[in-house]
Scaffold this motif. Sequence first.
Motif, short mmCIF file in Angstrom:
data_model
loop_
_atom_site.label_atom_id
_atom_site.label_comp_id
_atom_site.label_asym_id
_atom_site.label_seq_id
_atom_site.Cartn_x
_atom_site.Cartn_y
_atom_site.Cartn_z
N UNK A 147 38.57 37.96 25.58
CA UNK A 147 38.39 37.00 26.82
C UNK A 147 39.53 37.95 27.62
N UNK A 148 40.36 38.57 27.19
CA UNK A 148 41.47 39.25 27.85
C UNK A 148 40.97 40.46 28.52
N UNK A 149 40.06 41.23 27.79
CA UNK A 149 39.35 42.48 28.13
C UNK A 149 38.27 42.07 29.12
N UNK A 150 37.57 41.02 28.80
CA UNK A 150 36.46 40.68 29.91
C UNK A 150 37.06 40.37 31.27
N UNK A 151 38.45 39.54 31.29
CA UNK A 151 38.98 39.42 32.54
C UNK A 151 39.45 40.76 33.21
N UNK A 152 39.70 41.41 32.41
CA UNK A 152 40.53 42.85 33.00
C UNK A 152 39.37 43.60 33.51
N UNK A 153 38.40 43.90 32.87
CA UNK A 153 36.98 44.57 33.21
C UNK A 153 36.58 44.03 34.48
N UNK A 154 36.45 42.53 34.70
CA UNK A 154 35.90 41.72 35.90
C UNK A 154 36.88 42.02 37.20
N UNK A 155 38.21 42.05 36.75
CA UNK A 155 39.36 42.12 37.78
C UNK A 155 39.13 43.76 38.38
N UNK A 156 39.04 44.70 37.65
CA UNK A 156 38.99 46.08 38.05
C UNK A 156 37.56 46.23 38.99
N UNK A 157 36.59 45.34 38.56
CA UNK A 157 35.28 45.61 39.36
C UNK A 157 35.42 44.77 40.50
N UNK A 158 36.39 43.55 40.72
CA UNK A 158 36.42 43.14 42.04
C UNK A 158 37.59 43.96 42.82
N UNK A 159 38.37 44.49 42.36
CA UNK A 159 39.17 45.72 43.18
C UNK A 159 38.31 46.72 43.74
N UNK A 160 37.40 47.25 42.86
CA UNK A 160 36.62 48.34 43.60
C UNK A 160 35.61 47.82 44.61
N UNK A 161 35.25 46.39 44.58
CA UNK A 161 34.31 46.22 45.45
C UNK A 161 35.15 45.72 46.73
N UNK A 162 36.35 45.28 46.56
CA UNK A 162 37.24 45.11 47.70
C UNK A 162 37.75 46.44 48.41
N UNK A 163 37.81 47.51 47.73
CA UNK A 163 38.09 48.74 48.27
C UNK A 163 37.10 49.20 48.92
N UNK A 164 35.65 49.11 48.34
CA UNK A 164 34.67 49.52 49.11
C UNK A 164 34.30 48.72 50.62
N UNK A 165 34.71 47.57 50.48
CA UNK A 165 34.69 46.58 51.51
C UNK A 165 35.64 46.92 52.60
N UNK A 166 36.74 47.44 52.36
CA UNK A 166 37.93 47.65 53.24
C UNK A 166 37.26 49.23 53.88
N UNK A 167 37.10 49.86 53.04
CA UNK A 167 36.49 51.18 53.71
C UNK A 167 35.16 51.28 54.55
N UNK A 168 34.41 50.19 54.27
CA UNK A 168 33.17 50.05 55.18
C UNK A 168 33.65 49.34 56.49
N UNK A 169 34.50 48.56 56.40
CA UNK A 169 35.33 47.93 57.70
C UNK A 169 35.82 49.01 58.49
N UNK A 170 36.80 49.73 57.77
CA UNK A 170 37.41 50.80 58.64
C UNK A 170 36.38 51.69 59.26
N UNK A 171 35.30 51.97 58.39
CA UNK A 171 34.29 52.93 58.91
C UNK A 171 33.59 52.37 60.30
N UNK A 172 33.25 51.03 60.11
CA UNK A 172 32.70 50.44 61.35
C UNK A 172 33.75 50.10 62.34
#
Length: 176
Positions: A147-172
């Motif tokens: 469960x810890x490994x799955x949580x960690x993987x999901x957390x890293x995935x969410x951080x990547x999505x958040x980073x991409x959204x920040x980059x798109x907002x900055x570009x817009x």
Amino acid sequence: MEFNDSMLMRREAEVNLSTESDKQWMTLHCGQCNTVVGDGLSICGELTPMDSIMCLKVTNDVAVSDEMEVHKGDMAQCIYSPLMCRCCHSTVGKVIHSLPARLAVSRSVFLLNKANISCYILNSSSMVKASTLTFDLKPLRDNMREVHQKFKTQYERMLRVKSRMSDRRAACGKVL
């Protein structure tokens, strides 16, 4: 009991429990009348010396007998009450009230006798005798690691999505 052309019943040799998670998706039935007595989600292990499935709960179709009996044989010094199927009145297991310290893990847990239980496996739509299956569960530590490994993987995935959204907002923001 076997129905050759039935969708509900297949030979136990045809049943394939490929992963541990498959074992969870089943219902437990009285071996005499097929009344549902429990489900796979309430299974917490197997007590091999007594050839029993350990369950945290059972259905309302199981009655705990008022009579208390003393176990004989290898489980001497155990006081238990039989579990009865309300439909056919056959014994499907027991609840142990008092036992030696080495077996304390099975106190006040529903113990369904594998010889008197059938299992309907939902993933394969088949009915098999409980005595043909094992109900050993992974230790809690292994489950927690998973469960810890799955949580960690999901957390890293969410951080990547958040980073991409920040980059798109900055570009817009630069375009406007």
